[in-house]
Design an enzyme around this catalytic site. Structure first.
Site, PDB file in Angstrom:
ATOM      1  N   ALA A  43      -5.974   2.635  -2.148  1.00 57.85           N
ATOM      2  CA  ALA A  43      -4.585   2.217  -2.398  1.00 57.85           C
ATOM      3  C   ALA A  43      -3.844   3.159  -3.346  1.00 57.85           C
ATOM      4  CB  ALA A  43      -4.574   0.796  -2.957  1.00 57.85           C
ATOM      5  N   THR A  45      -2.536   6.040  -2.364  1.00 55.39           N
ATOM      6  CA  THR A  45      -1.589   6.859  -1.623  1.00 55.39           C
ATOM      7  C   THR A  45      -1.254   6.208  -0.283  1.00 55.39           C
ATOM      8  OG1 THR A  45      -1.255   9.079  -0.699  1.00 55.39           O
ATOM      9  CG2 THR A  45      -3.481   8.207  -0.599  1.00 55.39           C
ATOM     10  N   GLY A  46      -0.190   6.685   0.349  1.00 53.85           N
ATOM     11  CA  GLY A  46       0.124   6.260   1.717  1.00 53.85           C
ATOM     12  C   GLY A  46       0.317   4.771   1.901  1.00 53.85           C
ATOM     13  N   ILE A  47      -0.169   4.257   3.032  1.00 56.45           N
ATOM     14  CA  ILE A  47       0.082   2.851   3.349  1.00 56.45           C
ATOM     15  C   ILE A  47      -0.689   1.916   2.416  1.00 56.45           C
ATOM     16  CG2 ILE A  47       0.630   3.355   5.768  1.00 56.45           C
ATOM     17  CD1 ILE A  47      -2.029   2.177   6.577  1.00 56.45           C
ATOM     18  N   GLY A  48      -1.826   2.373   1.881  1.00 58.09           N
ATOM     19  CA  GLY A  48      -2.571   1.549   0.936  1.00 58.09           C
ATOM     20  C   GLY A  48      -1.766   1.280  -0.323  1.00 58.09           C
ATOM     21  N   SER A 171      -6.881   1.612  14.316  1.00 56.65           N
ATOM     22  CA  SER A 171      -5.885   2.536  14.848  1.00 56.65           C
ATOM     23  C   SER A 171      -5.821   2.422  16.354  1.00 56.65           C
ATOM     24  CB  SER A 171      -6.259   3.977  14.469  1.00 56.65           C
ATOM     25  OG  SER A 171      -5.476   4.899  15.205  1.00 56.65           O
ATOM     26  N   TYR A 196     -13.348  10.385  14.723  1.00 54.97           N
ATOM     27  CA  TYR A 196     -12.364   9.463  14.121  1.00 54.97           C
ATOM     28  C   TYR A 196     -12.132   8.273  15.055  1.00 54.97           C
ATOM     29  CZ  TYR A 196      -7.939   7.617  12.409  1.00 54.97           C
ATOM     30  OH  TYR A 196      -6.958   6.768  11.952  1.00 54.97           O
TER      31      TYR A 196
END
Length: 312
Positions: A43, A45-48, A171, A196
């Site tokens: 959490a 960076t980014g969506i976290g 995803s 991935y």
């Protein structure tokens, strides 16, 4: 046709941060979370980070669980300053090392009496071939096995605190994934784009089997596709460039990308919904491989074996 829901979930074009996401792309819930405890992995960076910011704004006690403590502390202090919620704390968690995962869980259980929301958000993408501290292929090790072990170690606390929720960030890439039991760690053949995808399929299958096992406990488990939030994937992988074209992908800001995670964590109407997969804050199409119960059960037992745990 089979892909109908995907057409429905595609957001409107435009890059305005408050853009017309419409009813599909935005979490509309005004739920408050005072007295609730949430853990979000990755959490910093980014969506976290956007998810942590939103939950903090709703009054939750938020544990930012990250490998990079300096980055995590910077993110946490920014969130505290912006939301006025002082209960945003940082704990070290390296999902590529089961020792670190066990230490994190041990500390958390000693310090916190409750856990209402676990968001398995952290992930690695397109790593050149490498292994975790325990010898797992990096994508499988971090994206699937690390979160599998973390969830296992925290599950009793989630059950005691029920109703509670487990949210697994998967995803759309799971559509291209397969669970290759004969070569789980990519030693025979390795493609980082596919590695991935395989790990994101593992997230979907884990969610499915976990939800089945948690029936009647008031602990729910759901998975989601956040949208394509960063473009690094496309640059490095021919496969992803193909997927981008097929699914008319388009980039979201981290705030937009976090909406479905937040929705799965707080929306009142999902209180008893479990074992589902969401995109743009609504149910989305799961690949046939993501709906295969036999594969889900086998992945579960192989995961337990690899981690040296018994989870019945």
């Amino acid at each position: 046709g089979r892909d109908q829901p995907l057409l429905v979930t595609m957001p409107a074009a435009g890059r305005d941060p408050e853009r017309k996401l419409g009813p599909l792309g935005r979490c509309k819930s005004a739920a408050r979370l005072e007295g609730k405890v949430a853990i979000i992995t990755g959490a910093n960076t980014g969506i976290g980070k956007e998810t942590a910011r939103d939950l903090a704004r709703r009054g939750a006690r938020v544990i930012v669980a990250c490998r990079d403590i300096a980055k995590a502390e910077a993110a946490a202090s920014e969130i505290r300053a912006e939301t006025g919620n002082q209960q945003v704390t940082v704990r070290k968690l390296d999902l590529a090392d089961t020792k670190s995962i066990r230490e994190f869980a041990g500390k958390f259980l000693a310090e916190e009496k409750e856990l209402h929301i676990l968001i398995n958000n952290a992930g690695v993408m397109l790593c050149p071939y490498s292994k975790t501290a325990d010898g797992f292929e990096m994508h499988l090790g971090v994206n699937h096995l690390g979160h599998f072990l973390l969830t296992f170690l925290l599950l009793e606390r989630l059950k005691q605190s029920a109703p509670s929720r487990i949210v697994n960030v998967s995803s759309l890439a799971h559509h291209a994934g397969r669970i290759r039991f004969h070569d789980l760690h990519g030693e025979k053949r390795y493609n980082r784009g596919l590695a991935y995808c395989h790990s994101k399929l593992a997230n979907v299958l884990f969610t499915r089997e976990l939800a089945r096992r948690l029936q009647g406990t008031k602990v729910t488990a759901n998975a989601l596709h956040p949208g394509s939030v960063q473009s690094e994937l496309v640059r490095h992988s021919f496969l992803m460039m193909r997927l981008w074209k097929i699914f008319s992908f388009f980039l979201k800001t981290p705030w937009e990308g976090a909406q479905t995670s937040i929705y799965c964590a707080v929306a009142e109407e999902l209180e008893s919904v479990t074992g589902q997969y969401f995109s743009d804050c609504q149910p989305a199409y799961v690949s046939p491989w993501g709906r295969d119960d036999e594969t889900a059960k086998k992945l579960w037992s192989v995961s337990c074996e690899l981690l040296g745990i018994q989870w019945d």
